[in-house]
Every structure is written in structure tokens, then in C-alpha cells.
Design a protein around this motif. Structure first.
Motif, mmCIF file in Angstrom:
data_model
loop_
_atom_site.group_PDB
_atom_site.id
_atom_site.type_symbol
_atom_site.label_atom_id
_atom_site.label_comp_id
_atom_site.label_asym_id
_atom_site.label_seq_id
_atom_site.Cartn_x
_atom_site.Cartn_y
_atom_site.Cartn_z
ATOM 1 N N PRO A 31 -65.859 21.136 -70.887
ATOM 2 C CA PRO A 31 -64.447 21.165 -70.506
ATOM 3 C C PRO A 31 -63.938 22.477 -69.914
ATOM 4 C CG PRO A 31 -64.655 21.374 -72.879
ATOM 5 C CD PRO A 31 -66.031 21.140 -72.334
ATOM 6 N N ASP A 32 -64.450 23.616 -70.339
ATOM 7 C CA ASP A 32 -63.862 24.874 -69.883
ATOM 8 C C ASP A 32 -64.906 25.763 -69.214
ATOM 9 O OD1 ASP A 32 -65.207 25.332 -72.250
ATOM 10 O OD2 ASP A 32 -63.883 26.949 -72.880
ATOM 11 N N TYR A 91 -61.756 34.840 -66.810
ATOM 12 C CA TYR A 91 -60.799 35.541 -67.664
ATOM 13 C C TYR A 91 -59.632 36.071 -66.843
ATOM 14 C CZ TYR A 91 -58.932 38.706 -71.163
ATOM 15 O OH TYR A 91 -58.105 39.347 -72.035
ATOM 16 N N ARG A 92 -59.937 36.716 -65.742
ATOM 17 C CA ARG A 92 -58.882 37.325 -64.925
ATOM 18 C C ARG A 92 -57.989 36.296 -64.251
ATOM 19 N NH1 ARG A 92 -61.701 42.504 -61.980
ATOM 20 N NH2 ARG A 92 -61.856 43.759 -63.866
ATOM 21 N N LEU A 96 -59.304 30.036 -68.714
ATOM 22 C CA LEU A 96 -59.957 29.766 -69.980
ATOM 23 C C LEU A 96 -58.920 29.782 -71.085
ATOM 24 C CD1 LEU A 96 -60.428 32.695 -71.733
ATOM 25 C CD2 LEU A 96 -61.911 33.018 -69.785
ATOM 26 N N ASP A 97 -59.237 29.092 -72.169
ATOM 27 C CA ASP A 97 -58.356 29.024 -73.325
ATOM 28 C C ASP A 97 -58.654 30.226 -74.209
ATOM 29 O OD1 ASP A 97 -56.689 28.317 -75.364
ATOM 30 O OD2 ASP A 97 -57.905 26.614 -76.051
ATOM 31 N N ARG A 98 -57.735 31.162 -74.252
ATOM 32 C CA ARG A 98 -57.966 32.391 -75.013
ATOM 33 C C ARG A 98 -58.042 32.133 -76.512
ATOM 34 N NH1 ARG A 98 -56.721 37.076 -71.462
ATOM 35 N NH2 ARG A 98 -56.166 36.117 -69.502
ATOM 36 N N GLY A 99 -57.571 30.990 -76.959
ATOM 37 C CA GLY A 99 -57.684 30.628 -78.363
ATOM 38 C C GLY A 99 -59.113 30.353 -78.784
ATOM 39 N N ASP A 102 -63.447 34.467 -79.975
ATOM 40 C CA ASP A 102 -63.489 35.090 -81.293
ATOM 41 C C ASP A 102 -62.899 36.498 -81.234
ATOM 42 O OD1 ASP A 102 -64.664 32.905 -82.508
ATOM 43 O OD2 ASP A 102 -66.691 33.612 -82.080
ATOM 44 N N ALA A 103 -63.267 37.230 -80.204
ATOM 45 C CA ALA A 103 -62.752 38.580 -79.997
ATOM 46 C C ALA A 103 -62.399 38.722 -78.526
ATOM 47 C CB ALA A 103 -63.794 39.617 -80.381
ATOM 48 N N ASP A 104 -61.303 39.405 -78.257
ATOM 49 C CA ASP A 104 -60.838 39.569 -76.880
ATOM 50 C C ASP A 104 -60.698 41.056 -76.582
ATOM 51 O OD1 ASP A 104 -59.847 39.230 -74.382
ATOM 52 O OD2 ASP A 104 -58.024 38.177 -74.967
#
Length: 119
Positions: A31-32, A91-92, A96-99, A102-104
Motif C-alpha cells: 500500500p505505501d 519522505y520529502r 508516506l504515513d508518518r505514523g 518507529d523513529a523519525d
């Protein structure tokens, strides 16, 4: 008469083809962007390496083995770089789903900051 190397080569070719097929299906079905990136790099690289191993076990000539080794080295060196660039672009662009992260680590830099470290 088939030797053990021929049978191992045939098994490697079949396993590599199945892994490459799984990578293609994953790219179409996941999906992503991050899941697709994983499917495009991990099983695909292992599939190509198994295909190259199968070809090497079948051909066994020095010039062919040298070419196969070059292809394997280029595959192993370009796939991680391509995955990094795809992930960074996703990302930029906000695709994408930032949820799901795990770490951003990139969120701490803020928008518009370059990839270079602190000045």
C-alpha cells in the motif's frame, strides 16, 4: 549426465526467479512507498544473486564468472543507494504515513534543511 553443480544451479535459478516474482508482486500490491521500497530491494536483490549463482554454476568459464561477479557487485552497490533515494524522496514529498515510522530522525531537522550535518 547431470552433475550436482547442475542441479544446484537449476535450484538457484528457480529460487531466484520465484523471489524476483515475489518482489514484483510486492511492488504492485503493497500500500505505501516504504513497503514498496522494501519489496523492490530486499527480495529482488536476493533473487538476482540466486539467478547469478545459478548461471555461474551452469556456465563455469572464467570470463563468464568474472562478468557475473561484476553484475553481482553492481547490484549490491546500487540497490541500497536506490532504496535510500526512494525513501528520502517519499519522505520529502509526503507520500508516506508518518505514523508507520518507529523513529523519525528527519523530523528534527525541519523543512528545507539539507542532508549535511551541523555546521
Amino acid at each position: 549426465m547431470a552433475t550436482i553443480a547442475d542441479w544446484l544451479g537449476a535450484g538457484s535459478l528457480v529460487a531466484g526467479a520465484l523471489l524476483s516474482l515475489a518482489a514484483g508482486v510486492g511492488v504492485l500490491r503493497f500500500p505505501d512507498a516504504l513497503s514498496r521500497m522494501h519489496a523492490a530491494t530486499k527480495p529482488q536483490v536476493l533473487g538476482v544473486l540466486l539467478l547469478l549463482l545459478g548461471i555461474a554454476l551452469r556456465l563455469r568459464t572464467p570470463t563468464d564468472l568474472g562478468m557475473i561477479l561484476l553484475v553481482a557487485v553492481f547490484q549490491l552497490s546500487t540497490a541500497p543507494v536506490a532504496a535510500q533515494m526512494i525513501g528520502r524522496a517519499a519522505y520529502r514529498s509526503g507520500r508516506l504515513d508518518r505514523g508507520l515510522l518507529d523513529a523519525d530522525e528527519l523530523a528534527e531537522r525541519g523543512p528545507g534543511s539539507g542532508s549535511a550535518g551541523p555546521a
